[in-house]
Design an enzyme around this catalytic site. Structure first.
Site, mmCIF file in Angstrom:
data_model
loop_
_atom_site.group_PDB
_atom_site.id
_atom_site.type_symbol
_atom_site.label_atom_id
_atom_site.label_comp_id
_atom_site.label_asym_id
_atom_site.label_seq_id
_atom_site.Cartn_x
_atom_site.Cartn_y
_atom_site.Cartn_z
ATOM 1 N N HIS A 273 -54.527 8.684 6.817
ATOM 2 C CA HIS A 273 -55.204 9.601 7.767
ATOM 3 C C HIS A 273 -56.293 10.527 7.375
ATOM 4 C CE1 HIS A 273 -56.400 10.602 11.930
ATOM 5 N NE2 HIS A 273 -55.104 10.634 12.392
ATOM 6 N N ASP B 165 -63.870 -8.708 16.090
ATOM 7 C CA ASP B 165 -63.890 -10.092 16.126
ATOM 8 C C ASP B 165 -64.122 -10.648 14.602
ATOM 9 O OD1 ASP B 165 -64.382 -12.633 16.601
ATOM 10 O OD2 ASP B 165 -66.221 -12.546 17.928
#
Length: 468
Positions: free
Chosen positions: A181, A401
């Site tokens: 993070h 995608d």
């Protein structure tokens, strides 16, 4: 670190599903490997920003995406396609292929070594339909689809991304990723994964080029704290905080997700006055959950409780954060209240506290945060009786995608201690779309929390499913 990586070839897993019979499946994983940039990249050292390297972000953050099979791509192997695209994407996002090192005064830096990110290839004898109702947070068997490779989870000297792609028996697959993070927030990660998707579909360069420029969110010289930051108050506290409770009751933790559709939100809004009806659903729901959770905690009325709303600073007044910036670009403006006053007051009291948080977020506020972090040694945000909540409905974690369309679900695997998320992409049995909020609490507190929600018309469990 390399010598600590071991292969886990076969892992049986049994998970109780929503039906009466348990779901049984096995996962076979290949030896973890490092994916490096497909072309030479600069070897240099880059500083993280003073927002990036605070103590509260020094952990690894997991996400998961589920993809159905695509009839026209039966011969394509998602593992091969994604691995190749990752190598190409790392040419542009080459700091991800490096390692975090620590400089003077605990300052974190990225050593751009080109060593690569960690990748695990796997196969599971289960279909996406068999997983069925379990495809939502909390995704309790994430360990099978995002294997914690031994030696990979440190902040310093470890891969900054861990990815596992698991082929399913139906031709679909699961893409799971774990992010250091300190490198990025969820929006920053989404920029990287969008690039992976674009390159997988044949692009030669990203439609949005990455921007480092971490100095934008560095402290001023000299640093000066000009705003009030309840989120970083370091408290001397004799009572057990909720984080301590979670640690002490580790074997007695409940992790549940609550669905809020049109009827639930309408029910909650009946408790707020007319002048606050224009507030967003996020503000209304955050206020309601904070108040309900505090009631469930059964604190001394004099205890101070906090609600921190994670606010993206991109596009905020005065801040010139480039659209390609993929570092951490958020702050935790925090509302505080005495527990008794919050619990005994109408919901409008909590909501007014929350709506004020929006007005705080500007260039001065985030600069003041960076200054405070530098002056006080990068402290952890306050966890004593604190509740952090983030809206990830607009991050686009379900929109990557790789050649198989959008995912059935994409987002966090669930809640963290003291932290919850508003997750979109779900519908109830009536086909109504809504927000899912995972909550993590010790079981006795969770039962009281659930009862408080029930008294306000919020049912649990609810039959829910991904909307796709």
């Amino acid at each position: 670190m390399h010598n600590q990586i071991h292969c886990l070839n076969y892992s049986p897993y049994i998970m109780a599903s929503s039906s009466s019979s348990p779901l049984r499946f096995s996962v076979k994983r290949r030896e973890p490997q490092l994916i490096v940039p497909s072309k030479p990249t600069p070897h240099e050292i880059k500083q993280l920003s003073d927002i990036d390297d605070q103590q509260g972000l020094r952990f690894h953050f997991p996400f998961v995406m589920f993809y159905r099979s695509h009839p026209s791509l039966k011969r394509e192997d998602p593992v091969k396609v994604i691995k190749e695209a990752l190598g190409k994407a790392l040419v542009f996002y080459y700091p991800f292929a490096g390692r975090i090192i620590e400089g003077p005064r605990s300052k974190l830096l990225v050593d751009c070594t080109g060593e690569g990110i960690l990748f695990v290839e796997a196969d599971a004898d289960v279909t996406i339909d068999q997983l069925g109702d379990s495809i939502h947070p909390p995704f309790s068997y994430i360990e099978e689809f995002l294997h914690d490779v031994p030696g990979s989870s440190g902040i310093l000297g470890c891969p900054l991304l861990l990815i596992q792609v698991t082929r399913l028996a139906c031709g679909g697959f699961i893409f799971a990723i774990r992010l250091n993070h300190t490198m990025s927030d969820s929006l920053g990660l989404s920029k990287f994964l969008n690039t992976v998707g674009e390159l997988a579909l044949g692009a030669s360069t990203p439609s949005l080029l990455p921007v480092w420029e971490r100095e934008i969110l560095n402290a001023r010289n000299p640093p000066r704290v000009t705003c009030v930051h309840h989120e970083y108050e370091q408290l001397t506290h004799t009572e057990t905080s909720i984080v301590m409770s979670l640690q002490e009751h580790e074997k007695n933790i409940a992790h549940r997700s609550f669905f809020f559709g049109p009827s639930e939100l309408k029910s909650i809004r009946t408790h707020i006055p007319p002048h606050l009806q224009k507030c967003s659903n996020f503000e209304v729901l955050a206020s309601f959950l904070w108040r309900s959770r505090t009631i469930a905690l059964q604190l001394d009325p004099k205890e101070v409780v906090r609600l921190s709303v994670i606010v993206n600073v991109r596009g905020k007044q005065g801040l010139k954060v480039p659209s390609g910036y993929y570092g951490n670009a958020f702050a935790y403006p925090t509302a505080i209240s005495k527990a008794g006053l919050l619990c005994q007051s109408p919901l409008g009291y909590a909501l007014e506290l929350v709506t004020r948080l929006k007005t705080q977020m500007n260039e001065e506020y985030i600069k003041s945060v960076a200054d405070l972090l530098v002056l006080k040694g990068r402290p952890h945000y306050t966890t004593v009786w604190s509740f952090l909540i983030a809206d990830v409905t607009r991050v686009g974690l379900g929109d990557f995608d790789f050649g198989w369309g959008n995912s059935v679900y994409g987002g966090p695997i669930g809640a963290r201690p003291c932290t919850s998320f508003h997750v979109s992409g779900f519908k109830n049995s009536y086909g109504e779309e809504g927000i899912l909020v995972p909550i993590l609490l010790p079981l006795p507190i969770m039962n009281r929390f659930q009862q408080e929600l029930l008294s306000n018309g919020i049912q649990y469990p609810r039959k829910i499913a991904p909307k796709l």
